[in-house]
Design a protein around this motif. Structure first.
Motif, short mmCIF file in Angstrom:
data_model
loop_
_atom_site.label_atom_id
_atom_site.label_comp_id
_atom_site.label_asym_id
_atom_site.label_seq_id
_atom_site.Cartn_x
_atom_site.Cartn_y
_atom_site.Cartn_z
N GLN A 193 -14.86 67.78 52.20
CA GLN A 193 -14.10 66.10 51.92
C GLN A 193 -14.44 65.04 50.80
OE1 GLN A 193 -11.44 65.10 55.63
NE2 GLN A 193 -13.33 65.60 56.87
N GLU B 293 -10.03 62.40 57.87
CA GLU B 293 -8.94 63.69 57.98
C GLU B 293 -8.87 64.89 58.90
OE1 GLU B 293 -5.94 64.16 54.22
OE2 GLU B 293 -6.06 62.54 53.65
N GLY C 81 -3.36 64.50 55.86
CA GLY C 81 -3.00 63.35 54.36
C GLY C 81 -1.53 64.53 53.88
N PRO C 82 -2.02 64.60 52.87
CA PRO C 82 -3.08 63.64 51.71
C PRO C 82 -2.18 61.82 51.62
CG PRO C 82 -1.63 65.19 49.86
CD PRO C 82 -0.61 65.56 51.61
N ARG D 231 0.87 56.69 51.66
CA ARG D 231 0.83 58.01 50.16
C ARG D 231 1.27 57.53 49.87
NH1 ARG D 231 3.22 61.34 53.48
NH2 ARG D 231 0.72 62.74 54.06
#
Length: 583
Positions: free
Chosen positions: A215, A231, A258-259, A276
């Protein structure tokens, strides 16, 4: 450059913290408005113990303005139609300009991939940092640092912006997210799931196995450290101090999925906000404390584009770039209804940031800005618009000499001082223009009316090539120009080299009708030992007015990176500043 204390660093890094001082801005603004309305100057005044003194610095911010090619200190106290920007630092920038704000320093990225400018707002000193491929620039403890992913290292630059102070090796290639907080630079290492804390002296301390490998987690500043979002595991990690101390909050993988483009954590660690941004932006509130409710929703109208948001005092602020407005969404435990404030005069790419308890919204490509605090709002105009279409007024009598002391400009070594001038001692006989009694005998000089037509020439008479000048300089000269012409005195530093010209109207020439002899004041830099070219320009009155309105810094001088089109260079001298005494 001076170091910045830890308290100041934490105060700026964690813009979400609420203090009693922040809640007193309306009182400060009311006091300042009363003083300004009476024609006075805002000063610190004593009052009851529950009423703080006026602190004008708390409602100022440095905002970039592409049309004027400067970043300027803008005050929320200045009301329209007056321009709210005072001190400025000229910087070349394009429409995509971005500003990185760190404690005690600004980094201006020109938006076109060119060099960055490191600026000290206190002294107005600026330093060019050369661009480098595949690197990122940040500021740690007041000094520039370059993050080099390919080389797996962080390099602290010296005062030149090129040399190296120290280099810290990283245990792997850093990710795309980093943050400065608690006098340390924090970087994630996606390949190992680690985060590295680099101190101001270059000591690197990794914390391994913090998040799931592979990540590139979001990172945000908190008091004394950072928080990051895992996440994959549905966790928010908070790390503080040199240890660092580590706390983990589970929010669930479904919530963390997510993202997302931004992460925020409230000052009391009661909740996190996941955002977001972009088209059809949305947000999600995740409770970190057991009693904090979750929430989710759109950031604004469907189909609109939203910029990077900020969180302050339980409110989420984001720019609606489709309308040029600001959206405010309450996300705290007390809830509330979203609201929208207009900022720009149409669609615009706005920057939104928080400093000292005030949210600022700025249109870098226009004159509009907005300051918001605790529901109160103060629209400001950074600079006045250009004058309307040209008109050619009849030459008027030169206005009376202005005696008001101009304000002090940014303390940059090549920028002019704007304190009141002092009377210079007489120059040596070799530099003094001949007096009436020493002129050679001959026929009398014809009067202006006897001249068939002006020759459009002008000269400086009291300064010669390679003469010495001081910070405050009175320049005298002669002119034979048409009534529709104005005169500019201009200087540019040539050693050390600078690309900025500073312009001063010759006294009495704004509306044309320049006399045969003239005398005017100008300011050179604030440091001795620098060399300048000194120019005298002849320019059409209307062209001069348009140029001045586009590049004016204050009532005393203007700044630009080139000479105005259509101007004629009547005289050029090379001079050296040998005295930097304040005016």
């Amino acid at each position: 450059m001076d170091n910045v204390d830890s308290a100041a660093s934490d105060r700026n890094a964690n813009s979400f913290r609420s203090t009693s001082v922040k809640r007193r801005y309306p009182f400060w603004l009311a006091m300042a408005a009363i003083v300004a309305g009476s024609g006075g100057v805002a000063v610190a005044t004593a009052g009851p113990v529950d009423q703080p003194r006026v602190d004008v610095s708390s409602v100022n911010a440095w905002l970039p303005s592409v049309q004027r090619q400067f970043i300027g200190r803008t005050s929320a106290l200045v009301r329209q139609p007056s321009a709210a920007t005072g001190a400025v630092v000229p910087v070349r920038m394009s429409s995509g300009v971005t500003v990185l704000r760190r404690p005690g320093r600004l980094v201006v990225f020109d938006g076109a991939g060119g060099d960055a400018w490191l600026i000290d707002p206190r002294t107005r000193a600026r330093q060019s940092i050369p661009a480098a491929v595949d690197t990122r620039l940040d500021v740690l403890d007041g000094r520039p640092v370059r993050i080099e992913p390919t080389a797996r290292q962080v390099t602290a630059l010296d005062g030149t912006g090129v040399g190296t102070r120290w280099t810290a090796q990283l245990p792997g290639e850093p990710g795309g997210h980093s943050e400065v907080s608690g006098r340390a630079l924090w970087l994630t290492i996606p390949g190992s799931g680690a985060i590295v804390r680099i101190s101001a002296s270059g000591d690197a301390k990794p914390v391994a196995g913090l998040f799931a490998k592979g990540q590139d987690p979001l990172v945000t500043a908190v008091e004394g450290g950072v928080a990051l979002l895992d996440e994959a595991r549905g966790e928010v990690h908070v790390l503080t101090g040199a240890g660092p101390a580590h706390r983990v909050y589970g929010i669930g993988a479904d919530v963390a999925a997510g993202p997302y483009t931004a992460l925020f954590v409230s000052a009391d660690n009661g909740y996190a906000v996941l955002v977001r941004a972009g088209r059809d932006a949305s947000y999600r509130v995740a409770g970190l404390a057991a009693d904090h409710p979750g929430a989710a929703g759109p950031l604004g109208e469907a189909g609109h584009d939203f910029g990077a948001p900020v969180l302050l005092d339980d409110r989420l602020y984001a720019a609606d770039e489709t309308t040029g407005g600001l959206v405010i969404v309450p996300v705290g435990p007390n809830g509330g209804s979203p609201s929208t404030i207009g900022v720009a005069r149409g669609p615009a790419r706005l920057e939104v940031f928080a400093e000292e308890g005030v949210v600022w919204v700025n249109d870098p490509n226009g004159p509009d800005a907005l300051a918001v605090h605790n529901g109160d709002r103060w629209p400001v105009v950074k600079y006045l618009p250009q004058s309307p279409a040209k008109t050619r007024p009849a030459p008027s009598k030169p206005p009376p000499k202005v005696t008001k002391t101009p304000p002090l400009p940014p303390k940059v070594s090549d920028r002019p001082s704007t304190e009141a001038p002092t009377v210079r001692p007489p120059r040596t006989p070799g530099r003094t223009a001949p007096s009436r009694s020493t002129k050679p005998n001959g026929p009398p000089t014809p009067s202006p009316s006897a001249s068939p037509s002006p020759t459009n020439t002008a000269r400086i008479t009291n300064i010669q090539e390679n003469d010495s000048v001081s910070t405050c300089e009175r320049v005298t000269g002669r002119a034979d120009v048409e009534a529709s012409k104005a005169l500019f005195l201009v200087h540019r530093r040539v050693s050390p080299s600078s690309d900025t010209y500073y312009f001063y109207y010759v006294s009495g020439s704004r509306d044309g009708g320049v006399g045969r002899t003239w005398s005017s004041e100008m300011r050179f830099g604030t440091a001795a030992g620098q060399s300048y070219e000194l120019l005298l320009l002849i320019i059409d009155v209307d062209d001069a007015r348009d140029f001045w309105n586009s590049h004016q810094v204050d009532d005393f001088y203007a700044a630009a990176n080139s000479l105005p089109a259509g101007s004629k260079q009547a005289h050029r001298l090379g001079v050296r500043q040998t005295d930097a005494t304040d005016c």
